[in-house]
Design a protein around this motif. Structure first.
Motif, PDB file in Angstrom:
ATOM      1  N   HIS A 365       0.460  50.330  83.069  1.00 51.02           N
ATOM      2  CA  HIS A 365       1.422  50.020  84.220  1.00 51.02           C
ATOM      3  C   HIS A 365       2.342  48.835  84.103  1.00 51.02           C
ATOM      4  CE1 HIS A 365      -0.126  53.044  87.180  1.00 51.02           C
ATOM      5  NE2 HIS A 365      -1.118  52.873  86.258  1.00 51.02           N
ATOM      6  N   GLY A 366       2.299  48.094  82.991  1.00 50.87           N
ATOM      7  CA  GLY A 366       3.125  46.804  82.706  1.00 50.87           C
ATOM      8  C   GLY A 366       2.670  45.709  83.580  1.00 50.87           C
ATOM      9  N   PHE A 367       1.463  45.605  83.836  1.00 48.60           N
ATOM     10  CA  PHE A 367       0.982  44.382  84.790  1.00 48.60           C
ATOM     11  C   PHE A 367      -0.051  43.472  84.022  1.00 48.60           C
ATOM     12  CE2 PHE A 367       1.852  47.324  88.278  1.00 48.60           C
ATOM     13  CZ  PHE A 367       2.916  46.648  88.623  1.00 48.60           C
ATOM     14  N   ILE A 368       0.038  42.008  84.309  1.00 49.02           N
ATOM     15  CA  ILE A 368      -1.106  41.423  83.739  1.00 49.02           C
ATOM     16  C   ILE A 368      -2.244  41.301  84.767  1.00 49.02           C
ATOM     17  CG2 ILE A 368      -1.748  38.949  83.257  1.00 49.02           C
ATOM     18  CD1 ILE A 368       1.219  38.616  82.331  1.00 49.02           C
ATOM     19  N   ILE A 369      -3.473  41.710  84.136  1.00 45.17           N
ATOM     20  CA  ILE A 369      -4.674  41.580  85.184  1.00 45.17           C
ATOM     21  C   ILE A 369      -5.328  40.444  84.892  1.00 45.17           C
ATOM     22  CG2 ILE A 369      -6.701  42.848  85.985  1.00 45.17           C
ATOM     23  CD1 ILE A 369      -4.959  45.274  85.352  1.00 45.17           C
ATOM     24  N   ALA A 370      -5.772  39.704  85.774  1.00 44.85           N
ATOM     25  CA  ALA A 370      -6.530  38.294  85.541  1.00 44.85           C
ATOM     26  C   ALA A 370      -8.013  38.583  86.238  1.00 44.85           C
ATOM     27  CB  ALA A 370      -5.951  37.197  86.004  1.00 44.85           C
ATOM     28  N   ASN A 371      -9.057  38.203  85.528  1.00 45.47           N
ATOM     29  CA  ASN A 371     -10.337  38.431  85.941  1.00 45.47           C
ATOM     30  C   ASN A 371     -11.334  37.355  86.232  1.00 45.47           C
ATOM     31  OD1 ASN A 371     -10.606  41.668  85.475  1.00 45.47           O
ATOM     32  ND2 ASN A 371      -9.569  40.880  83.740  1.00 45.47           N
ATOM     33  N   VAL A 372     -11.737  37.242  87.180  1.00 43.50           N
ATOM     34  CA  VAL A 372     -12.625  36.451  87.813  1.00 43.50           C
ATOM     35  C   VAL A 372     -13.637  37.150  88.614  1.00 43.50           C
ATOM     36  CG1 VAL A 372     -11.463  35.454  89.681  1.00 43.50           C
ATOM     37  CG2 VAL A 372     -13.196  33.838  88.818  1.00 43.50           C
ATOM     38  N   PHE A 373     -14.994  36.996  88.128  1.00 43.12           N
ATOM     39  CA  PHE A 373     -15.850  37.780  88.926  1.00 43.12           C
ATOM     40  C   PHE A 373     -17.388  37.325  88.806  1.00 43.12           C
ATOM     41  CE2 PHE A 373     -17.240  40.424  85.262  1.00 43.12           C
ATOM     42  CZ  PHE A 373     -16.368  40.202  84.185  1.00 43.12           C
ATOM     43  N   HIS A 374     -18.278  38.280  89.560  1.00 45.20           N
ATOM     44  CA  HIS A 374     -19.513  37.910  89.450  1.00 45.20           C
ATOM     45  C   HIS A 374     -20.118  38.768  88.481  1.00 45.20           C
ATOM     46  CE1 HIS A 374     -18.364  36.051  93.223  1.00 45.20           C
ATOM     47  NE2 HIS A 374     -18.412  37.205  93.982  1.00 45.20           N
ATOM     48  N   ALA A 375     -20.065  38.422  87.207  1.00 40.61           N
ATOM     49  CA  ALA A 375     -20.610  39.087  86.129  1.00 40.61           C
ATOM     50  C   ALA A 375     -22.159  39.612  86.294  1.00 40.61           C
ATOM     51  CB  ALA A 375     -20.569  38.353  84.761  1.00 40.61           C
ATOM     52  N   GLY A 376     -22.881  38.516  86.894  1.00 40.51           N
ATOM     53  CA  GLY A 376     -24.340  38.845  86.827  1.00 40.51           C
ATOM     54  C   GLY A 376     -24.829  40.123  87.405  1.00 40.51           C
ATOM     55  N   ASP A 377     -23.966  40.387  88.647  1.00 34.04           N
ATOM     56  CA  ASP A 377     -24.524  41.669  89.263  1.00 34.04           C
ATOM     57  C   ASP A 377     -23.241  42.775  89.252  1.00 34.04           C
ATOM     58  OD1 ASP A 377     -22.589  40.525  90.851  1.00 34.04           O
ATOM     59  OD2 ASP A 377     -24.075  39.898  92.446  1.00 34.04           O
ATOM     60  N   GLY A 378     -22.426  42.608  88.351  1.00 32.74           N
ATOM     61  CA  GLY A 378     -21.508  43.685  87.753  1.00 32.74           C
ATOM     62  C   GLY A 378     -20.468  43.947  88.905  1.00 32.74           C
ATOM     63  N   ASN A 379     -19.863  42.637  89.738  1.00 33.30           N
ATOM     64  CA  ASN A 379     -18.919  42.864  90.791  1.00 33.30           C
ATOM     65  C   ASN A 379     -17.884  42.417  90.522  1.00 33.30           C
ATOM     66  OD1 ASN A 379     -18.946  41.611  94.193  1.00 33.30           O
ATOM     67  ND2 ASN A 379     -17.793  42.974  93.237  1.00 33.30           N
ATOM     68  N   LEU A 380     -16.657  43.249  89.977  1.00 34.85           N
ATOM     69  CA  LEU A 380     -15.715  42.884  89.474  1.00 34.85           C
ATOM     70  C   LEU A 380     -14.672  42.520  90.238  1.00 34.85           C
ATOM     71  CD1 LEU A 380     -15.088  46.142  86.832  1.00 34.85           C
ATOM     72  CD2 LEU A 380     -16.440  43.914  86.723  1.00 34.85           C
ATOM     73  N   HIS A 381     -13.828  41.577  89.929  1.00 33.30           N
ATOM     74  CA  HIS A 381     -12.537  41.233  90.971  1.00 33.30           C
ATOM     75  C   HIS A 381     -11.276  41.125  90.012  1.00 33.30           C
ATOM     76  CE1 HIS A 381     -15.135  40.638  94.413  1.00 33.30           C
ATOM     77  NE2 HIS A 381     -15.466  39.247  93.898  1.00 33.30           N
ATOM     78  N   PRO A 382     -10.810  42.276  89.418  1.00 36.38           N
ATOM     79  CA  PRO A 382      -9.525  42.236  88.693  1.00 36.38           C
ATOM     80  C   PRO A 382      -8.297  41.666  89.693  1.00 36.38           C
ATOM     81  CG  PRO A 382     -10.743  44.388  88.248  1.00 36.38           C
ATOM     82  CD  PRO A 382     -11.383  43.682  89.588  1.00 36.38           C
ATOM     83  N   ASN A 383      -7.555  40.950  89.365  1.00 40.71           N
ATOM     84  CA  ASN A 383      -6.273  40.658  89.816  1.00 40.71           C
ATOM     85  C   ASN A 383      -5.168  40.964  89.275  1.00 40.71           C
ATOM     86  OD1 ASN A 383      -7.452  38.423  92.221  1.00 40.71           O
ATOM     87  ND2 ASN A 383      -8.659  38.105  90.270  1.00 40.71           N
ATOM     88  N   ILE A 384      -4.424  42.071  90.119  1.00 35.94           N
ATOM     89  CA  ILE A 384      -3.196  42.504  89.443  1.00 35.94           C
ATOM     90  C   ILE A 384      -2.104  41.392  89.706  1.00 35.94           C
ATOM     91  CG2 ILE A 384      -1.573  44.422  89.101  1.00 35.94           C
ATOM     92  CD1 ILE A 384      -3.926  46.257  90.200  1.00 35.94           C
ATOM     93  N   LEU A 385      -1.227  41.018  88.598  1.00 31.70           N
ATOM     94  CA  LEU A 385      -0.227  39.980  89.277  1.00 31.70           C
ATOM     95  C   LEU A 385       1.214  40.779  89.012  1.00 31.70           C
ATOM     96  CD1 LEU A 385      -1.362  37.204  86.450  1.00 31.70           C
ATOM     97  CD2 LEU A 385      -2.218  37.814  88.728  1.00 31.70           C
ATOM     98  N   PHE A 386       1.831  40.534  90.270  1.00 28.68           N
ATOM     99  CA  PHE A 386       3.035  41.258  90.278  1.00 28.68           C
ATOM    100  C   PHE A 386       3.975  40.352  91.297  1.00 28.68           C
ATOM    101  CE2 PHE A 386       2.880  42.935  94.891  1.00 28.68           C
ATOM    102  CZ  PHE A 386       1.851  42.609  95.142  1.00 28.68           C
ATOM    103  N   ASP A 387       5.413  40.862  91.555  1.00 26.38           N
ATOM    104  CA  ASP A 387       6.298  40.416  92.365  1.00 26.38           C
ATOM    105  C   ASP A 387       6.694  41.397  93.320  1.00 26.38           C
ATOM    106  OD1 ASP A 387       8.413  39.128  93.515  1.00 26.38           O
ATOM    107  OD2 ASP A 387       9.332  38.584  91.642  1.00 26.38           O
ATOM    108  N   GLU A 388       6.460  41.053  94.635  1.00 29.94           N
ATOM    109  CA  GLU A 388       6.813  42.226  95.611  1.00 29.94           C
ATOM    110  C   GLU A 388       8.195  42.505  95.749  1.00 29.94           C
ATOM    111  OE1 GLU A 388       4.896  41.409  99.152  1.00 29.94           O
ATOM    112  OE2 GLU A 388       5.934  39.719  99.662  1.00 29.94           O
ATOM    113  N   ARG A 389       8.860  41.324  95.336  1.00 34.63           N
ATOM    114  CA  ARG A 389      10.487  41.584  95.344  1.00 34.63           C
ATOM    115  C   ARG A 389      11.163  42.555  94.653  1.00 34.63           C
ATOM    116  NH1 ARG A 389      11.044  35.043  94.463  1.00 34.63           N
ATOM    117  NH2 ARG A 389       9.760  35.952  92.972  1.00 34.63           N
ATOM    118  N   ARG A 390      10.463  42.932  93.664  1.00 35.92           N
ATOM    119  CA  ARG A 390      10.913  43.808  92.803  1.00 35.92           C
ATOM    120  C   ARG A 390      10.857  45.249  93.186  1.00 35.92           C
ATOM    121  NH1 ARG A 390       7.833  41.243  87.494  1.00 35.92           N
ATOM    122  NH2 ARG A 390       9.359  39.377  87.187  1.00 35.92           N
TER     123      ARG A 390
END
Length: 483
Positions: A365-390
């Motif tokens: 999709h052409g997006f950078i995805i930054a990840n910070v998450f609770h790895a120990g219990d498999g709880n992902l938090h992918p952050n899709i970076l974008f610009d809503e003005r586009r």
């Protein structure tokens, strides 16, 4: 469900029941409350700020009298649109109800109002050697009431469980304004677990006006390790190895390269900018056991390719390591004007496979995805970076987000770990629940007398009214708007 004007008589009754300065109805004031912590939007028609349970009850009764939807709201830090007024109505903001009413040191409980900030509770009871365990990343701002609504978690819920494991009883205002109490001063009371039923119900059943919560002893010893890896694959392998060795840390968190790139220049916490990922591993307990557990975690990380493992035992050094994790989401603003944070769960052993697929979604999709998450219990938090003005970018972000949620479910996981379903993921409920399951939950909502007017359009698949309204609002803002 159509959006009708609020009768002047309803606003006047609300002002008499509370006070004129705690009822907002001017458009310029209302727009401030159209957001929570995600990209969903919905402007309320009236905002009220009750001080007491009696005022909450009165506001709910008046809204019911005039057929107005009711939406409870804490600090507005939620990440699923749960506190967004999707179809207008009365937004009941509970942040003025912020008193810690009682601390029972002997029984290690606290009775609090819903507007108490999560971290403020731990600060208040620290002098007794106690703390409140659930610690969402937004704990400096989020409220206990919001935590109860979303069954919030946090880094340390790997060992201690999420909010539902720490709530003993709740005072509730039902949809007809009746005030009731569920639960009591101890765990596992006989009869139906109504407290457990309300925790995580996302404000669709009732409004919480008091919570009796469990407190925990501050451990004798805490050690925090920062393990630095060249790749996210090595880091995810270490996560499974640590748990597989029989070690259950108090917290086991992962931060990837993109998050490091956002955090380090802002907070200067010592994360190497050229690292592929870092793991934060924290162990707590008796001094002797934490020394042994920290040594085991260090050995596993070394064996699986960690280039360096740092360890902190003093509180200031540990807080410095944690500052990067706690400030990760807000630091994303340094590298992207908008982000869309997702919340999915997968079996821990599937982390390497799922993380590779998440990266693939970003590439397609052409997006950078930054990840910070609770790895120990498999709880992902992918952050899709974008610009809503586009033009069209928000729509493509939502498509990418749906793909990631589908990946989590296909891996044997779920559509939420701690942020709730809210507006954001209600249409994904059919992926994990059958029609019979959803029907049973809707009957439960009816049993509470909540109906469609109590926090509408949340948690359940889109109803006809919500879909119609959303289509009208999108049309009014243009094809690139997302409401």
């Amino acid at each position: 469900m159509s959006l009708s004007p609020v009768p002047v008589a309803a606003i006047e009754e609300l002002k008499r029941a509370l006070s004129p300065d705690r009822v907002l109805s001017e458009p310029g004031d209302l727009v401030v409350f159209e957001y929570d912590g995600t990209i969903e939007r919905g402007v309320p028609q009236v905002v009220v700020f009750p001080d007491t349970v009696e005022e909450v009850s009165a506001a709910v009764r008046i809204a019911g009298k005039y057929g107005l939807p009711v939406v409870p709201r804490g600090a507005g830090t939620g990440l699923s649109g749960g506190a967004v007024a999707a179809v207008g109505g009365v937004l009941v903001v509970l942040t003025r109800m912020k008193r810690i009413l009682e601390v029972d040191v002997q029984n290690m409980t606290a009775l609090v109002e819903p507007g108490v900030v999560n971290l403020d509770l731990s600060k208040a009871v620290a002098k007794h050697g106690l703390y409140y365990a659930p610690d969402p990343s937004s704990q400096r701002a989020c409220t206990i009431g919001g935590n109860v609504a979303e069954n919030a978690g946090g880094p340390h819920c790997l060992a201690y469980g999420v909010t539902t494991n720490h709530v003993l009883g709740l005072e509730l205002v039902l949809a007809d304004g009746t005030v009731v109490w569920a639960g009591g001063g101890v765990r596992d009371l006989p009869g139906y677990d109504l407290t457990g039923l309300v925790v995580g119900s996302e404000g669709t059943l009732c409004i919480v006006t008091k919570a009796l919560v469990r407190l925990m002893r501050i451990p004798e010893s805490t050690r925090t390790l920062l393990a630095i890896f060249d790749s996210i694959e090595e880091a995810t392998a270490a996560v499974s190895a640590v748990i597989g060795a029989g070690l259950v840390p108090a917290a086991l968190e992962m931060i990837d390269r993109e998050i490091i790139r956002a955090v380090e220049p802002a907070l200067h916490v010592g994360y190497p900018l050229d690292a592929g990922a870092v793991l934060l591993i924290e162990v707590e307990g008796l001094r002797e056991s934490t020394a042994e557990e920290a040594a085991l975690a260090r050995r596993i990380c070394d064996e699986l390719g960690a280039r360096e493992v740092r360890e902190a035992t003093d509180a200031p050094d540990r807080e410095r390591l944690w500052a990067g994790r706690k400030g990760a989401i807000s630091a994303i603003g340094r590298i992207s004007p908008n982000y869309y944070v997702l919340d999915g769960v997968v079996p821990r052993t599937k982390l390497p496979e799922v993380m590779a697929k998440v990266a693939g979604v970003g590439e397609r999709h052409g997006f950078i995805i930054a990840n910070v998450f609770h790895a120990g219990d498999g709880n992902l938090h992918p952050n899709i970076l974008f610009d809503e003005r586009r033009p069209g970018e928000t729509h493509r972000v939502l498509e990418a987000g749906e793909e990631i949620m589908r990946i989590c479910v296909d891996a044997g996981g779920s559509i939420t770990g701690e942020h709730g379903v809210g507006l954001e993921k209600r249409d994904y409920m059919s992926w994990i629940f059958s029609e019979t399951d959803v029907e049973a939950m809707q009957r439960l909502k009816s049993a509470f007398g909540a109906g469609e007017s109590f926090n509408p359009c949340k948690a359940f698949p889109t109803s006809k009214g919500c879909g119609e309204l959303q289509a009208k609002v999108i049309q009014s803002f243009g094809p690139d708007a997302y409401i």
